[in-house]
Design a protein around this motif. Structure first.
Motif, PDB file in Angstrom:
ATOM      1  N   GLU A   1      65.164 106.781 -28.903  1.00  0.00           N
ATOM      2  CA  GLU A   1      65.050 106.891 -27.453  1.00  0.00           C
ATOM      3  C   GLU A   1      66.244 106.214 -26.790  1.00  0.00           C
ATOM      4  O   GLU A   1      66.878 105.313 -27.353  1.00  0.00           O
ATOM      5  CB  GLU A   1      63.735 106.284 -26.987  1.00  0.00           C
ATOM      6  CG  GLU A   1      62.525 107.103 -27.426  1.00  0.00           C
ATOM      7  CD  GLU A   1      61.218 106.549 -26.905  1.00  0.00           C
ATOM      8  OE1 GLU A   1      60.404 107.342 -26.402  1.00  0.00           O
ATOM      9  OE2 GLU A   1      61.001 105.314 -27.005  1.00  0.00           O
TER      10      GLU A   1
ATOM     11  N   THR B   1      67.158 110.727 -22.236  1.00  0.00           N
ATOM     12  CA  THR B   1      65.897 110.182 -22.744  1.00  0.00           C
ATOM     13  C   THR B   1      65.916 109.926 -24.249  1.00  0.00           C
ATOM     14  O   THR B   1      65.162 109.091 -24.738  1.00  0.00           O
ATOM     15  CB  THR B   1      64.734 111.125 -22.401  1.00  0.00           C
ATOM     16  OG1 THR B   1      65.047 112.453 -22.856  1.00  0.00           O
ATOM     17  CG2 THR B   1      64.492 111.146 -20.897  1.00  0.00           C
ATOM     18  N   LYS B   2      66.753 110.665 -24.977  1.00  0.00           N
ATOM     19  CA  LYS B   2      66.880 110.379 -26.406  1.00  0.00           C
ATOM     20  C   LYS B   2      68.219 110.898 -26.919  1.00  0.00           C
ATOM     21  O   LYS B   2      68.826 111.796 -26.316  1.00  0.00           O
ATOM     22  CB  LYS B   2      65.732 110.972 -27.216  1.00  0.00           C
ATOM     23  CG  LYS B   2      65.617 112.485 -27.199  1.00  0.00           C
ATOM     24  CD  LYS B   2      64.379 112.927 -27.998  1.00  0.00           C
ATOM     25  CE  LYS B   2      64.215 114.444 -27.981  1.00  0.00           C
ATOM     26  NZ  LYS B   2      62.992 114.871 -28.717  1.00  0.00           N
TER      27      LYS B   2
ATOM     28  N   PHE C   1      61.922 103.286 -23.097  1.00  0.00           N
ATOM     29  CA  PHE C   1      62.331 104.334 -24.044  1.00  0.00           C
ATOM     30  C   PHE C   1      63.114 103.646 -25.161  1.00  0.00           C
ATOM     31  O   PHE C   1      64.339 103.708 -25.217  1.00  0.00           O
ATOM     32  CB  PHE C   1      63.195 105.385 -23.336  1.00  0.00           C
ATOM     33  CG  PHE C   1      62.445 106.236 -22.350  1.00  0.00           C
ATOM     34  CD1 PHE C   1      62.053 107.523 -22.693  1.00  0.00           C
ATOM     35  CD2 PHE C   1      62.127 105.761 -21.089  1.00  0.00           C
ATOM     36  CE1 PHE C   1      61.358 108.324 -21.790  1.00  0.00           C
ATOM     37  CE2 PHE C   1      61.433 106.544 -20.183  1.00  0.00           C
ATOM     38  CZ  PHE C   1      61.036 107.831 -20.534  1.00  0.00           C
TER      39      PHE C   1
END
Length: 449
Positions: free
Chosen positions: A107, A197-198, A91
């Motif tokens: 990410e 995740t981000k 990510f």
């Protein structure tokens, strides 16, 4: 493990489905994973490297106890798990820039040094960077990692939004504007709430920075002009080995404006350096970012070390303590008296300033702070004897340790120093009611009775 292996990120797929555990190749021994300094070996028997949120959700359904793993920069077991580590290394992309909102979304596993050049090419910058550009965004923010500057908050202070995958597999989005309370609890989340995740970060127009270095600042000058010296640049760092009644180096990083001038040959009795320096003066400055007042992009000057090189001096340990800025001089004097105890195990100490923030578990919550950082020789037996003595000296100032570094502070004392800990525990139980993200570190330091 040698420090040059820090930059290696390859891994080996074990026979089976694409979601079978992976074996990390951050060390030469099969099934052995260590942090970047090599002082801690992860105990989690399973290791995953999902590439998408869907793959992450599939892994989450299979794994029991789990923990996100970023750039392996922490020196303790905060990122370990009794069962599974889930790496965010894939990510790693800059997703979008919102020019109207002045934000960038990246990410979670993106390393600052990887996406900063791309951001700069678009004409934008972050407010600050840590001394290393090699660290991941989510990991740095989750542990309240910081740079320096009396007006600069830590790296998490740039976060305006985040996406979190909870233990149940829910995808939760929190923003500063719409979810103030939950947001303030989640940003410095210590990995206790789920897997980020981000993240969306505030940006500003790009700028250039110059570094001017000074050597041998007399101790009395520091005590007499402490705030002036630390406010002499956009970002200022003091380096000392607690010997000889002096600060060995002062690094002053200033934004380059039309009227920016040379600082001259003297800074409160410290003499301008005549060549590039490593924080540990006897070491080569090859790996350090350009100095001597040469202007350069923000991302090539705010860190101390270049992205393309292994930073610092080699195998080491690190500790750091935050005290309210109003007590910084007293704290410095207390530590200076310990110089003969600290010096034999020390590589170098760094002193930096961080502006206050609003995050529940941040060491700088509601207080402008000064951080006293120690880079130690990798001799834990001896260092572990020194830390309680340092912590005792700093106790009158309610010092808070860096979450990702080594400390010996009693968990009950930590509980007293984080007044929002009860609320944070409620938040953790809301997102992770069965304790899937709990580990030894959290059980000891956060879930304390």
């Amino acid at each position: 493990m040698k420090r040059n292996e820090f930059l290696k990120t390859s891994s080996m797929l074990v026979a089976g489905s694409m979601f079978s555990p992976l074996i990390s190749c951050t060390s030469q021994a099969k099934n052995v994973r260590k942090n970047w300094a090599g002082n801690y070996q992860y105990q989690a028997p399973e290791y995953y490297e999902p590439k998408t949120v869907d793959e992450l959700l599939t892994v989450m359904k299979r794994a029991g106890k789990r923990k996100a793993l970023g750039s392996c920069h922490c020196f303790n077991d905060i990122a370990d798990s009794p069962l599974a580590q889930i790496s965010t290394k894939n990510f790693n992309k800059l997703l979008s820039i919102d020019e109207q909102a002045m934000t960038v979304t990246v990410e979670a596993g993106a390393r600052y040094g990887q996406f900063a050049p791309e951001l700069d090419k678009k004409g934008y910058a972050l407010h600050n960077l840590a001394s290393l550009p090699h660290i991941s965004v989510a990991g740095a923010c989750a542990t309240a990692t910081h740079g320096s500057g009396v007006k600069n908050g830590n790296l998490s202070s740039a976060v305006s939004g985040l996406e979190l995958v909870t233990a149940k597999g829910d995808v939760v989005n929190l923003t500063r504007a719409n979810d103030a309370q939950l947001f303030n609890g989640a940003v410095v989340g210590l990995g206790a709430l789920g897997i980020i995740t981000k993240m969306t970060l505030d940006i500003q127009k790009t700028y250039q920075v110059r570094q001017d270095l000074f050597q041998d600042l007399p101790l009395q000058s520091l005590l007499d002009h402490f705030e002036e010296i630390l406010a002499s640049g956009y970002s200022v760092s003091l380096f000392t080995d607690w010997q000889d009644k002096k600060i060995s180096q002062v690094w002053v990083k200033r934004k380059v404006e039309a009227d920016t001038k040379s600082m001259g040959p003297d800074l409160f009795g410290a003499k301008a350096a005549t060549k590039n320096l490593h924080p540990i003066t006897k070491l080569s400055a090859e790996n350090c970012t350009e100095q001597m007042g040469v202007p350069g992009p923000w991302y090539e000057r705010l860190p101390h070390f270049k992205m393309g090189f292994t930073p610092s001096s080699g195998e080491e340990l690190q500790s750091e303590y935050f005290v309210p800025k109003m007590h910084a001089v007293e704290a410095f004097q207390a530590l200076e008296k310990m110089g003969s105890i600290i010096y034999p195990q020390l590589m170098i100490s760094e002193i930096r300033t961080i502006a206050a923030d609003s995050f529940w578990m941040s060491p700088c919550r509601n207080q402008d702070s000064v951080a006293f950082h120690f880079t130690w020789k990798q001799n834990w037996e001896e260092v572990s004897k020194i830390l309680p003595q340092i912590e005792a000296e700093l106790a009158p100032f309610n010092a808070r340790p860096h979450w990702g570094k080594l400390f010996k502070v009693d968990p009950k004392v930590l509980k007293e120093r984080y007044e929002m800990l009860p609320e944070f525990l409620q938040l953790a139980r809301m997102y992770d009611p069965q304790g899937h993200f709990r580990n030894k570190f959290l059980d000891l330091n956060i879930y304390v009775r």
